[in-house]
Enzyme design. Structure first.
Site, PDB file in Angstrom:
ATOM      1  N   HIS A 123     -10.305  16.222  17.708  1.00  0.00           N
ATOM      2  CA  HIS A 123      -9.898  17.583  17.261  1.00  0.00           C
ATOM      3  C   HIS A 123      -8.639  17.864  17.225  1.00  0.00           C
ATOM      4  CE1 HIS A 123     -14.118  18.611  18.672  1.00  0.00           C
ATOM      5  NE2 HIS A 123     -14.325  18.591  17.410  1.00  0.00           N
ATOM      6  N   GLY A 124      -7.832  18.445  16.213  1.00  0.00           N
ATOM      7  CA  GLY A 124      -6.374  18.464  16.146  1.00  0.00           C
ATOM      8  C   GLY A 124      -5.653  19.166  17.293  1.00  0.00           C
ATOM      9  N   ASP A 125      -6.519  20.426  17.686  1.00  0.00           N
ATOM     10  CA  ASP A 125      -6.088  21.129  18.642  1.00  0.00           C
ATOM     11  C   ASP A 125      -6.232  20.763  19.983  1.00  0.00           C
ATOM     12  OD1 ASP A 125      -8.444  21.848  18.532  1.00  0.00           O
ATOM     13  OD2 ASP A 125      -8.323  24.065  18.174  1.00  0.00           O
ATOM     14  N   GLU A 126      -6.876  19.741  20.418  1.00  0.00           N
ATOM     15  CA  GLU A 126      -6.762  19.188  21.775  1.00  0.00           C
ATOM     16  C   GLU A 126      -5.970  17.698  21.706  1.00  0.00           C
ATOM     17  OE1 GLU A 126     -11.260  18.508  21.814  1.00  0.00           O
ATOM     18  OE2 GLU A 126     -11.469  20.817  21.305  1.00  0.00           O
ATOM     19  N   ASN A 184     -16.087  15.683  14.369  1.00  0.00           N
ATOM     20  CA  ASN A 184     -17.004  15.316  15.498  1.00  0.00           C
ATOM     21  C   ASN A 184     -18.268  16.116  14.967  1.00  0.00           C
ATOM     22  OD1 ASN A 184     -17.807  14.125  17.755  1.00  0.00           O
ATOM     23  ND2 ASN A 184     -17.957  16.225  19.007  1.00  0.00           N
ATOM     24  N   ARG A 185     -18.488  16.384  13.731  1.00  0.00           N
ATOM     25  CA  ARG A 185     -19.973  16.925  13.185  1.00  0.00           C
ATOM     26  C   ARG A 185     -20.053  16.038  11.788  1.00  0.00           C
ATOM     27  NH1 ARG A 185     -18.860  18.924  16.990  1.00  0.00           N
ATOM     28  NH2 ARG A 185     -19.254  20.967  17.937  1.00  0.00           N
ATOM     29  N   HIS A 224     -11.505  14.880  24.888  1.00  0.00           N
ATOM     30  CA  HIS A 224     -11.486  16.396  24.442  1.00  0.00           C
ATOM     31  C   HIS A 224     -10.818  17.254  25.371  1.00  0.00           C
ATOM     32  CE1 HIS A 224     -14.168  15.516  20.887  1.00  0.00           C
ATOM     33  NE2 HIS A 224     -14.407  14.443  21.682  1.00  0.00           N
ATOM     34  N   TYR A 284     -24.763  22.374  25.287  1.00  0.00           N
ATOM     35  CA  TYR A 284     -25.217  23.065  23.992  1.00  0.00           C
ATOM     36  C   TYR A 284     -25.402  22.002  23.177  1.00  0.00           C
ATOM     37  CZ  TYR A 284     -19.999  22.743  23.357  1.00  0.00           C
ATOM     38  OH  TYR A 284     -18.838  22.325  23.074  1.00  0.00           O
ATOM     39  N   GLU A 306     -14.343  15.591  28.720  1.00  0.00           N
ATOM     40  CA  GLU A 306     -13.469  16.917  28.601  1.00  0.00           C
ATOM     41  C   GLU A 306     -12.410  16.777  29.698  1.00  0.00           C
ATOM     42  OE1 GLU A 306     -13.729  18.990  26.230  1.00  0.00           O
ATOM     43  OE2 GLU A 306     -15.540  18.700  25.327  1.00  0.00           O
TER      44      GLU A 306
END
Length: 491
Positions: A123-126, A184-185, A224, A284, A306
């Protein structure tokens, strides 16, 4: 007017709060309810995006840009050329190369060793992962032949590090790639028909999927941010319910996740996640994730890690985050050779390596031995008894029971070819025997009183073939050099 400004202020703050609660997969809904007009919502959302970008842009100071990252990878390749190879698995939407650092004592060569991959910045913001992975690579280089753990990893594992899977998203300071797709989807899903069209997948997704076709990875992890936990399959459920949904190797994944969590400074102390680990669907459910796809389609045991409560912490926090995660990253890679079962599979008729399948009774998950050396590497939770089964078309399957302790165990198999109804072997990799026609020519060449000599020659040839077969098997067995105590079994 005052009311409208107050409402806008509250909505922006709520959106910001909700954003930071998203970790590996939460998705903000694009459907808003209430009395506000769509034009007002559009302008509010645009204002939020601008403010959010500016905030992240300030936080990005001290982080490597994509250009800086490429320079750092190139510099690492030059400085550590004796233990590394730099290559690209493809390009992003905007044409940025997806650079990989391979770290091994024989980079680029196929060996009887397991392979592990780290992927950062999905994810670009991680962005924490991309920074930590460069630190990991340089630490291994600096400590090779000095630190036992660094030496163990480099000598016995092929480690591949992709610091940034989503360089475009990083530049845009957003989760998705340049097409605003959550990578990631974007993988095929086991429960629902999604992402099955190759042409519709993102180039970054295609690159990773092609990568796994070329390299046989034993295990992997993606880094992540937004929480502090080691996540393992399954990530989704058949009915989309939020429940614990175990995959066939649940015990092994729990063990791997615990290796990371227990080695971390404070992950295992989590009050939210017992032991600092979680089943994805229990946390989730998500669909189209990379983790489940790795396990199902590539036999690669992947964790989603994470590693920071804050998605984009200030750059001055990176040294602390590195110290908190360093031993976890090292121990997870080292677990590939410190635990589990490893071995090779040969044919009994001439000792050639077999590209056979290895299964564990009661676990619906099969891995394949390599084509070149017929070596296999099976992650398993220690402290349990397992029945290991080796199968190959045209050969009789073999099985054995092992009690796996805390250390790795070597289990080699020698499979016998099946016999057809006419008495011939169904499979044979080499012809060590002399057929009737060859025998006749040999006797014809040495006629009369010399038939005894021909018989002796045939006997010598058969004996030499037997010695050759044993030597091949012995040499294959010697090639595997795992550090630390281990038991060896030949079946």
């Amino acid at each position: 007017m005052k009311f409208l400004f107050s409402l806008l202020f509250l909505s922006l703050n709520f959106s910001s709060f909700f954003y930071y609660t998203i970790a590996r997969g939460g998705e903000r809904s694009s459907n808003y309810s209430g009395f506000m007009s769509s034009s007002y919502l559009g302008s509010a959302r645009h204002l939020f995006e601008e403010n959010h970008f500016q905030k992240l842009d300030k936080l990005a100071h001290g982080y490597m840009t994509n250009y800086d990252l490429e320079k750092a990878i190139t510099a690492f390749g030059r400085r550590c050329a004796n233990i590394s190879r730099i290559y690209s698995i493809g390009k992003s939407v905007e044409g940025v190369p997806l650079w990989v650092m391979e770290i091994s004592d024989k980079p680029g060569e196929e060996e009887v060793e397991p392979a592990f991959k780290f992927i950062g910045n999905v994810h670009g913001d991680e962005p924490v992962g991309r920074e930590l992975l460069l630190l990991l690579a340089n630490w291994l280089c600096d400590n090779y032949k000095k630190d036992s753990l660094a030496t163990l990893i480099i000598d016995n594992v092929h480690l591949h590090i992709l610091p940034s899977m989503n360089p475009d998203g990083f530049s845009l300071r957003r989760r998705g790639n340049a097409n605003n797709i959550d990578l990631n989807r974007d993988f095929p899903d086991q429960f629902f028909p999604m992402n099955d069209n190759l042409d519709s997948r993102q180039p970054e997704t295609k690159a990773v999927m092609s990568w796994l076709k070329r390299i046989r990875f034993t295990a992997s992890a993606s880094l992540h941010g937004g929480a502090l936990v080691a996540n393992y399959p399954w990530d989704g459920t058949q009915d989309k319910r939020k429940i614990y949904y175990a995959c066939p190797d649940d015990d092994t994944f729990r063990f791997m996740a615990s290796v990371y969590s227990r080695s971390h400074y404070n992950m295992s102390l989590s009050e939210e996640f017992q032991g600092g680990i979680t089943n994805g669907a229990s946390w989730y459910p998500i669909y189209g994730g990379m983790q489940d796809w790795n396990y199902i389609h590539a036999g690669c045991f992947e964790l989603t890690l994470e590693i920071s409560d804050n998605k984009w912490p200030a750059a001055n926090e990176l040294p602390t985050l590195w110290e908190f995660n360093k031993m976890s990253m090292l121990n997870l890679v080292a677990s590939l050779v410190k635990t589990g079962i490893h071995g090779k599979i040969f044919s009994s008729d001439c000792g050639r390596p077999l590209h056979a399948s290895v299964a564990i009774k009661g676990i619906n998950s099969t891995i394949k031995a390599s084509h070149a050396f017929a070596d296999y590497h099976r992650m398993l939770a220690p402290g349990q008894r397992y029945e290991v089964i080796a199968t190959m078309p045209g050969y009789k399957s073999k099985n054995t029971c092992v009690l796996l302790g805390e250390e790795a165990m070597t289990v080699d198999f020698i499979l016998d070819p099946e016999i057809a109804s006419n008495g011939n072997l169904l499979k044979s990799g080499c012809d060590c025997s002399l057929n009737n026609k060859s025998r006749f020519k040999l006797v014809e060449f040495l006629p009369g009183p010399h038939w005894e000599v021909s018989l002796i020659l045939v006997s010598i040839l058969v004996f030499l073939c037997f010695l050759f077969k044993r030597r091949v098997i012995f040499n294959h067995s010697k090639q595997r050099q795992l550090v630390g105590p281990k038991r060896s079994v030949v079946i």
